[in-house]
Enzyme design. Structure first.
Site, mmCIF file in Angstrom:
data_model
loop_
_atom_site.group_PDB
_atom_site.id
_atom_site.type_symbol
_atom_site.label_atom_id
_atom_site.label_comp_id
_atom_site.label_asym_id
_atom_site.label_seq_id
_atom_site.Cartn_x
_atom_site.Cartn_y
_atom_site.Cartn_z
ATOM 1 N N PHE A 137 0.855 -1.191 0.000
ATOM 2 C CA PHE A 137 0.000 0.000 0.000
ATOM 3 C C PHE A 137 0.888 1.237 0.000
ATOM 4 O O PHE A 137 1.728 1.410 0.872
ATOM 5 C CB PHE A 137 -0.917 0.017 1.241
ATOM 6 C CG PHE A 137 -1.878 1.169 1.208
ATOM 7 C CD1 PHE A 137 -3.021 1.129 0.422
ATOM 8 C CD2 PHE A 137 -1.628 2.321 1.941
ATOM 9 C CE1 PHE A 137 -3.902 2.200 0.363
ATOM 10 C CE2 PHE A 137 -2.505 3.402 1.896
ATOM 11 C CZ PHE A 137 -3.646 3.326 1.104
ATOM 12 N N ASP A 223 9.366 2.834 1.243
ATOM 13 C CA ASP A 223 8.217 3.564 1.773
ATOM 14 C C ASP A 223 8.125 3.227 3.257
ATOM 15 O O ASP A 223 7.594 2.177 3.638
ATOM 16 C CB ASP A 223 6.963 3.127 1.006
ATOM 17 C CG ASP A 223 5.686 3.751 1.573
ATOM 18 O OD1 ASP A 223 5.743 4.339 2.663
ATOM 19 O OD2 ASP A 223 4.637 3.624 0.916
ATOM 20 N N LYS A 252 3.154 10.060 8.461
ATOM 21 C CA LYS A 252 2.458 9.676 9.691
ATOM 22 C C LYS A 252 3.087 10.277 10.966
ATOM 23 O O LYS A 252 2.793 11.401 11.312
ATOM 24 C CB LYS A 252 2.337 8.161 9.762
ATOM 25 C CG LYS A 252 1.408 7.609 8.654
ATOM 26 C CD LYS A 252 1.087 6.157 8.864
ATOM 27 C CE LYS A 252 0.243 5.590 7.733
ATOM 28 N NZ LYS A 252 -1.178 5.536 8.016
HETATM 29 N N1 PLP Z 1 2.513 4.412 2.420
HETATM 30 C C1 PLP Z 1 2.221 3.572 3.423
HETATM 31 C C2 PLP Z 1 3.168 2.449 3.724
HETATM 32 C C3 PLP Z 1 1.070 3.743 4.190
HETATM 33 O O1 PLP Z 1 0.793 2.885 5.179
HETATM 34 C C4 PLP Z 1 0.210 4.819 3.868
HETATM 35 C C5 PLP Z 1 -1.035 5.022 4.626
HETATM 36 O O2 PLP Z 1 -1.510 4.191 5.354
HETATM 37 C C6 PLP Z 1 0.554 5.666 2.793
HETATM 38 C C7 PLP Z 1 1.715 5.438 2.098
HETATM 39 C C8 PLP Z 1 -0.339 6.808 2.427
HETATM 40 O O3 PLP Z 1 -0.244 7.810 3.388
HETATM 41 P P1 PLP Z 1 -1.308 9.003 3.411
HETATM 42 O O4 PLP Z 1 -2.619 8.411 3.785
HETATM 43 O O5 PLP Z 1 -0.768 9.956 4.424
HETATM 44 O O6 PLP Z 1 -1.344 9.586 2.037
#
Ligand code: PLP
Length: 410
Positions: A137, A223, A252
């Site tokens: 994700f 990521d 986050k």
């Molecule tokens: N990358 C990862 C690993 C995530 O867990 C998330 C959100 O849960 C995102 C990207 C996307 O982050 P945002 O919701 O702040 O756009």
């Protein structure tokens, strides 16, 4: 209030309406207290409304709130330096933005420009491909969604940007085959798939991916929006594997649980592909976000929250393991990012989470069978004991329902 909802229905109706938070606890409109075992989806690492971060917000709000990115501030470079030091620098260079998806979009754009750079691809080609994993994700914006390895999430939004391919998590051969250096510029990976169900790849896989990328001059971008900044028991989850990426996204927890703050970091020579005008963000790195990021990072360091996440996470997993309940088929994760796999023949993860909510514990079901826990890193042992006892009670109460279902089907 009229009772009509004015909010876009992109989430299911909320089962709890929160009005206040403190440390690892939350209260709803009726005054009921909850233990937050989800930490705002791994955002509230410092606990709710940490006074030091709240003070930083107030102080910065009184001093300087916003300057457009055409002009500099003193707080922006300060937080960049702190981040560089904390992740064991050199991070290279940093671009601040506002969400995880935005950080990943930036990473993908940079990878495309880098891959398309002079002499990198065969004539007429750019190496704009990005390889990520099934089950991953990376966010909801179009390129981040295309990188996300979940076809059901893609379906309603076709056509997505081209050039994204996916391989099975932990599969060296599949990665080897997918990273075709004539078309692929970057590999984008979560060190542990969070939203995908807390899936931890086998030890050593990242070292193999690093080798493949190095051999083919392909960027490795991690990521760490969910796993970064102490969550898994190290400042970065990739520290467990002893590898360094060429690019890194964070989000986050970087906003201290108070503001949306994210970042894309890359090796200086890679970041050099971006020239003025290529990328930007109106609010990215604004003085308020920078001050909050700085306060959050200092606390992470001062209170040794990565160490704490490691210790409390080990304890949580050990206590869950001691329940020795047949419905729990796996307990996995690192630090305070923990997934509990529930046998679907016994109950859905959703039912377990609903039971936990009634017991005053907030958690999240993922992909039908996994209960995800990501409590604040400041969670106390007694609070963990309380939550584990609640899991035991919920499973017990579901046992009788499972038995009733069994007799009904006989
Ligand atoms: N990358 C990862 C690993 C995530 O867990 C998330 C959100 O849960 C995102 C990207 C996307 O982050 P945002 O919701 O702040 O756009």
């Amino acid at each position: 209030m009229t009772g009509r909802s004015f909010l876009m229905p992109n989430y299911a109706p909320p089962p709890v309406t929160c009005v206040r938070g403190e440390g690892s606890r939350l209260w709803d409109v009726d005054g009921k207290e909850y233990l937050d075992f989800l930490g705002g989806l791994a955002v509230t690492s410092l606990g709710h409304s940490h006074p030091a971060v709240a003070a930083a917000v107030a102080e910065q709000a009184r001093t300087l709130l916003h300057v457009c990115n055409l002009f500099g501030t003193t707080v922006g470079p300060e937080v960049a330096e702190t981040l560089d030091r904390l992740i064991g620098g050199p991070a290279g260079q940093i671009f601040f933005c506002n969400s995880g998806a935005e950080a990943n979009e930036c990473a993908i754009k940079l990878a495309r420009k880098w891959g398309g750079g002079a002499g990198r691809g065969p004539k007429g080609h750019t190496r704009h491909g990005v390889v990520s994993t099934y089950g991953s994700f990376h966010g909801r914006t179009l390129a981040a969604l295309a990188a996300t390895g979940q076809p059901t999430k893609h379906e309603p939004f076709q056509p997505l940007p081209e050039g994204f391919r996916h391989v099975a998590l932990g599969d060296v051969e599949a990665m080897d085959a997918a990273v075709d250096p004539s078309v692929v510029g970057a590999v984008l990976l979560e060190p542990i798939q969070g939203e995908g169900g807390v899936n931890v790849p086998p030890k050593g896989w990242f070292a193999e991916v690093r080798r493949i990328c190095d051999e083919r001059d392909v960027l490795l971008v991690l990521d760490e929006v969910q796993t970064g900044l102490g969550r898994t028991g190290r400042v970065l989850a990739c520290d467990h594997e002893g590898i360094r990426p060429d690019g890194l996204t964070l989000g986050k927890a970087l906003g201290g649980g108070l503001l949306p703050v994210s970042a894309f970091l890359a090796r200086e020579d890679v970041m050099a592909q971006f020239t003025p005008g290529d990328h930007g963000s109106t609010f990215g790195g604004n003085p308020l976000s920078a001050a909050v990021g700085e306060a959050a990072l200092k606390l992470l360091e001062r209170e040794q929250l990565a160490r704490r996440a490691h210790d409390q996470g080990e304890y949580l997993m050990a206590q869950l393991g001691k329940l020795n309940h047949p419905a729990i088929t796996d307990i996995r994760g690192k630090g305070l990012l923990v997934g509990v796999e529930i046998d679907p023949k016994f109950a859905s993860a959703r039912l377990v989470c609903e039971g936990l909510m009634a017991e005053g514990i907030l958690s999240k079901d993922t992909h039908g069978t996994v209960v995800r826990f990501a409590p604040p890193l400041v969670i106390e042992r007694e609070q963990i004991d309380f939550a584990v006892a609640a899991v035991q009670r919920v499973l017990k109460s579901l046992e009788s329902k499972a038995k009733v279902r069994e007799t009904e089907t006989v």
